[in-house]
Design a protein around this motif. Structure first.
Motif, PDB file in Angstrom:
ATOM      1  N   PRO A 104       0.809  -1.234   0.000  1.00 32.85           N
ATOM      2  CA  PRO A 104       0.000   0.000   0.000  1.00 32.85           C
ATOM      3  C   PRO A 104       0.837   1.277   0.000  1.00 32.85           C
ATOM      4  CG  PRO A 104      -0.861  -1.582   1.580  1.00 32.85           C
ATOM      5  CD  PRO A 104       0.454  -2.119   1.121  1.00 32.85           C
ATOM      6  N   ARG A 105       2.090   1.233   0.465  1.00 33.09           N
ATOM      7  CA  ARG A 105       2.915   2.442   0.469  1.00 33.09           C
ATOM      8  C   ARG A 105       3.203   2.952  -0.933  1.00 33.09           C
ATOM      9  NH1 ARG A 105       8.193   1.775   3.931  1.00 33.09           N
ATOM     10  NH2 ARG A 105       8.405   3.867   3.035  1.00 33.09           N
ATOM     11  N   TYR A 106       3.021   2.089  -1.934  1.00 31.88           N
ATOM     12  CA  TYR A 106       3.248   2.518  -3.310  1.00 31.88           C
ATOM     13  C   TYR A 106       2.364   3.710  -3.652  1.00 31.88           C
ATOM     14  CZ  TYR A 106       3.979   2.060  -8.355  1.00 31.88           C
ATOM     15  OH  TYR A 106       4.318   2.295  -9.672  1.00 31.88           O
ATOM     16  N   LEU A 107       1.149   3.729  -3.092  1.00 30.71           N
ATOM     17  CA  LEU A 107       0.249   4.863  -3.289  1.00 30.71           C
ATOM     18  C   LEU A 107       0.192   5.770  -2.049  1.00 30.71           C
ATOM     19  CD1 LEU A 107      -2.818   3.155  -5.052  1.00 30.71           C
ATOM     20  CD2 LEU A 107      -0.922   4.385  -6.112  1.00 30.71           C
ATOM     21  N   GLY A 108       0.391   5.203  -0.874  1.00 31.52           N
ATOM     22  CA  GLY A 108       0.255   5.997   0.347  1.00 31.52           C
ATOM     23  C   GLY A 108       1.348   7.035   0.515  1.00 31.52           C
ATOM     24  N   ASP A 109       2.534   6.816  -0.078  1.00 30.13           N
ATOM     25  CA  ASP A 109       3.635   7.765   0.079  1.00 30.13           C
ATOM     26  C   ASP A 109       3.666   8.829  -1.012  1.00 30.13           C
ATOM     27  OD1 ASP A 109       4.374   6.352   2.289  1.00 30.13           O
ATOM     28  OD2 ASP A 109       6.031   5.269   1.308  1.00 30.13           O
ATOM     29  N   LEU A 110       2.742   8.779  -1.971  1.00 31.81           N
ATOM     30  CA  LEU A 110       2.718   9.786  -3.028  1.00 31.81           C
ATOM     31  C   LEU A 110       2.175  11.110  -2.467  1.00 31.81           C
ATOM     32  CD1 LEU A 110       1.334   7.717  -6.063  1.00 31.81           C
ATOM     33  CD2 LEU A 110       3.713   8.390  -5.627  1.00 31.81           C
ATOM     34  N   VAL A 111       2.832  12.210  -2.862  1.00 29.11           N
ATOM     35  CA  VAL A 111       2.433  13.549  -2.397  1.00 29.11           C
ATOM     36  C   VAL A 111       2.204  14.446  -3.604  1.00 29.11           C
ATOM     37  CG1 VAL A 111       3.583  13.328  -0.187  1.00 29.11           C
ATOM     38  CG2 VAL A 111       4.837  14.272  -2.135  1.00 29.11           C
ATOM     39  N   GLN A 112       1.424  15.475  -3.388  1.00 24.70           N
ATOM     40  CA  GLN A 112       1.183  16.460  -4.438  1.00 24.70           C
ATOM     41  C   GLN A 112       2.293  17.511  -4.422  1.00 24.70           C
ATOM     42  OE1 GLN A 112      -2.814  18.045  -4.400  1.00 24.70           O
ATOM     43  NE2 GLN A 112      -3.706  16.106  -3.681  1.00 24.70           N
ATOM     44  N   ARG A 113       2.155  18.492  -5.265  1.00 21.32           N
ATOM     45  CA  ARG A 113       3.174  19.536  -5.365  1.00 21.32           C
ATOM     46  C   ARG A 113       3.255  20.342  -4.074  1.00 21.32           C
ATOM     47  NH1 ARG A 113       1.745  21.896 -11.408  1.00 21.32           N
ATOM     48  NH2 ARG A 113       2.272  19.955 -12.558  1.00 21.32           N
ATOM     49  N   GLY A 114       2.138  20.504  -3.412  1.00 17.88           N
ATOM     50  CA  GLY A 114       2.146  21.261  -2.158  1.00 17.88           C
ATOM     51  C   GLY A 114       2.592  20.448  -0.968  1.00 17.88           C
ATOM     52  N   GLY A 115       2.907  19.170  -1.134  1.00 17.06           N
ATOM     53  CA  GLY A 115       3.360  18.328  -0.047  1.00 17.06           C
ATOM     54  C   GLY A 115       2.269  17.524   0.615  1.00 17.06           C
ATOM     55  N   GLU A 116       1.040  17.684   0.190  1.00 13.24           N
ATOM     56  CA  GLU A 116      -0.062  16.926   0.767  1.00 13.24           C
ATOM     57  C   GLU A 116      -0.110  15.520   0.165  1.00 13.24           C
ATOM     58  OE1 GLU A 116      -3.543  19.142  -0.057  1.00 13.24           O
ATOM     59  OE2 GLU A 116      -2.973  20.841   1.247  1.00 13.24           O
ATOM     60  N   LYS A 117      -0.675  14.588   0.924  1.00 15.76           N
ATOM     61  CA  LYS A 117      -0.805  13.232   0.417  1.00 15.76           C
ATOM     62  C   LYS A 117      -1.736  13.212  -0.786  1.00 15.76           C
ATOM     63  CE  LYS A 117       0.232  10.305   4.405  1.00 15.76           C
ATOM     64  NZ  LYS A 117      -0.272   9.195   5.279  1.00 15.76           N
ATOM     65  N   LEU A 118      -1.326  12.437  -1.782  1.00 16.36           N
ATOM     66  CA  LEU A 118      -2.149  12.351  -2.989  1.00 16.36           C
ATOM     67  C   LEU A 118      -3.396  11.516  -2.732  1.00 16.36           C
ATOM     68  CD1 LEU A 118      -2.391  13.037  -6.010  1.00 16.36           C
ATOM     69  CD2 LEU A 118      -1.130  10.920  -6.491  1.00 16.36           C
ATOM     70  N   PHE A 119      -3.250  10.419  -2.035  1.00 16.28           N
ATOM     71  CA  PHE A 119      -4.382   9.522  -1.747  1.00 16.28           C
ATOM     72  C   PHE A 119      -4.575   9.441  -0.230  1.00 16.28           C
ATOM     73  CE2 PHE A 119      -2.636   7.941  -5.774  1.00 16.28           C
ATOM     74  CZ  PHE A 119      -3.776   7.919  -6.576  1.00 16.28           C
ATOM     75  N   LYS A 120      -5.803   9.495   0.189  1.00 17.52           N
ATOM     76  CA  LYS A 120      -6.137   9.345   1.595  1.00 17.52           C
ATOM     77  C   LYS A 120      -6.057   7.873   1.992  1.00 17.52           C
ATOM     78  CE  LYS A 120      -9.220  13.361   1.565  1.00 17.52           C
ATOM     79  NZ  LYS A 120     -10.604  13.845   1.801  1.00 17.52           N
ATOM     80  N   ASP A 121      -6.103   7.643   3.295  1.00 13.15           N
ATOM     81  CA  ASP A 121      -5.989   6.265   3.773  1.00 13.15           C
ATOM     82  C   ASP A 121      -7.151   5.397   3.286  1.00 13.15           C
ATOM     83  OD1 ASP A 121      -3.698   7.020   5.087  1.00 13.15           O
ATOM     84  OD2 ASP A 121      -4.701   7.312   7.033  1.00 13.15           O
ATOM     85  N   GLY A 122      -8.345   5.980   3.245  1.00 11.41           N
ATOM     86  CA  GLY A 122      -9.502   5.217   2.745  1.00 11.41           C
ATOM     87  C   GLY A 122      -9.339   4.850   1.274  1.00 11.41           C
ATOM     88  N   GLU A 123      -8.768   5.765   0.516  1.00 12.86           N
ATOM     89  CA  GLU A 123      -8.543   5.485  -0.915  1.00 12.86           C
ATOM     90  C   GLU A 123      -7.477   4.400  -1.100  1.00 12.86           C
ATOM     91  OE1 GLU A 123      -9.308   9.645  -3.204  1.00 12.86           O
ATOM     92  OE2 GLU A 123      -7.643   9.630  -1.760  1.00 12.86           O
ATOM     93  N   VAL A 124      -6.415   4.487  -0.293  1.00 13.64           N
ATOM     94  CA  VAL A 124      -5.364   3.468  -0.398  1.00 13.64           C
ATOM     95  C   VAL A 124      -5.926   2.106   0.005  1.00 13.64           C
ATOM     96  CG1 VAL A 124      -3.143   2.741   0.511  1.00 13.64           C
ATOM     97  CG2 VAL A 124      -3.532   5.157  -0.001  1.00 13.64           C
ATOM     98  N   SER A 125      -6.763   2.054   1.036  1.00 11.40           N
ATOM     99  CA  SER A 125      -7.353   0.785   1.465  1.00 11.40           C
ATOM    100  C   SER A 125      -8.257   0.209   0.369  1.00 11.40           C
ATOM    101  CB  SER A 125      -8.149   0.997   2.752  1.00 11.40           C
ATOM    102  OG  SER A 125      -8.776  -0.196   3.147  1.00 11.40           O
TER     103      SER A 125
END
Length: 377
Positions: free
Chosen positions: A210-231
């Motif tokens: 799941p970290r493959y998507l959970g560690d992705l961030v946007q340009r502003g530093g925010e997480k790209l996918f929320k925990d519910g989305e990663v799950s």
């Protein structure tokens, strides 16, 4: 003295050898028991005439005749005794009677075995004929099982291949760049969608966690996918990988069935694929009708089959909804159905049971192959 000398001279002279040639003898006591009661030479002459042996003009001829008479006599008195004893002519004779006192003997062939002439009952004959016909018309069970198996497997394989084609970056690129596809109202450009969407699609087919998507961030530093989305994406990945694994196993099983039918059943592959294409058309047309009548209801029921309630619903500003809006899933369903429908139609046309494929020879062809005959006046 004078009288004894001639007598001694006569005794000392060599005596001539006795004549041993018996070709002129009319009878020979050693074989007199072979002659029937009718006469001394009548039995021998009849035997010689029956066997067509040479006349006893010489020693060799007489010996051949005697041999023929002995063999015929032995056949009539030895091997033919059981059959001759059952006849009226042999009923009055016995082994104790003296030889030569019996009447004229007639050689007869032994009767065939009576068991060969015994015919079973009509019910038994009918039962045996029915079993013989059923055995001749019966077809092996294994080829039929393989045909049914291939007919059922082929629609599933086509569906899985179509799903695999949709879950690819190529389909994403076509969707994001086609005219009429809705844009993102929260700021994602087509390039952003292509980049982030490729991460999501790659995650479904790789072995990363799941970290493959959970560690992705946007340009502003925010997480790209929320925990519910990663799950939810992790749940989707389990379903996708299980589907691809089952598709691989089914594909191997289909290849085994094809190889078996190729050797054991003529036309079995064609019949199985033809039946599978019909099944595929029925399924696609049925599912397509349900989706067209109520897409939202169809989409909801589909997710309820594989995912728990509440784990697949998100807000409009979540990344998954911005990357994969409702139009994307509609296009994906149309793409899957279209590819499967096209493949099934092509298979149906190629495996259509035409006369040539069924091995039926046209009467016109057979008639043309026969040589023409012209009646001469």
């Amino acid at each position: 003295m004078n009288d004894e000398t001639p007598a001694r001279a006569k005794s000392d002279a060599p005596q001539p050898e006795p004549l041993l040639d018996s070709s002129g003898d009319s009878d020979e006591p050693a074989f007199s028991w072979l002659a029937p009661a009718g006469g001394k030479n009548s039995g021998r002459e009849e035997a010689v005439e029956e066997t067509k042996a040479p006349q006893p003009d010489s020693r060799a001829g007489r010996r051949a005749a005697e041999t023929a008479v002995g063999s015929s006599s032995a056949g009539s008195s030895g091997a033919g005794t059981p059959a001759a004893a059952s006849t009226p002519e042999a009923a009055g004779t016995s082994a104790d009677e003296p030889r030569g006192s019996a009447g004229p003997q007639v050689f007869k062939e032994p009767l065939p075995t009576s068991a060969l002439h015994v015919r079973p009952p009509e019910e038994e004959v009918e039962r045996r004929n029915a079993q013989r016909e059923s055995a001749a018309n019966a077809k092996p069970v294994a080829p039929r099982v393989m045909q049914v198996l291939l007919a059922i497997i082929s629609p599933v394989i086509l569906l899985i291949l179509a799903v695999r084609a949709v879950t690819s970056p190529l389909f994403l690129w076509v969707e994001y760049n086609r005219p009429g596809f809705p844009g993102d109202g929260y700021g994602f450009s087509s390039d952003d969608r292509m980049t982030y969407g490729s991460y999501a699609v790659d995650y479904l087919s790789n072995w990363a966690g799941p970290r493959y998507l959970g560690d992705l961030v946007q340009r502003g530093g925010e997480k790209l996918f929320k925990d519910g989305e990663v799950s939810h994406m992790a749940d989707v990945k389990v379903v996708i990988l299980s589907t691809f694994g089952a598709g691989t196993a089914l594909l191997i099983l289909a290849l085994i069935a094809i190889l078996y039918l190729r050797k054991r059943s003529t036309g079995g592959i064609r019949r199985a694929l033809f039946a599978g294409s019909i099944i595929t058309l029925v399924l696609i047309l049925g599912l397509g009708t349900l989706a067209a009548l109520g897409w939202q209801q169809f989409f909801t029921e589909f997710h309820r089959i594989f995912f728990a309630d509440g784990s697949w619903t998100f807000s409009l500003d979540d990344t998954l909804i911005r990357l994969f809006p409702s139009q994307f899933w509609i296009d994906a369903g149309i793409g899957i159905g279209g590819m499967v429908l096209l493949a099934s139609i092509i298979t149906l046309v190629l495996t259509w049971p035409a006369r040539r494929r069924r091995g039926i020879v046209r009467e016109e062809t057979s008639a043309a192959a026969e040589p023409a005959t012209v009646d001469q006046p």
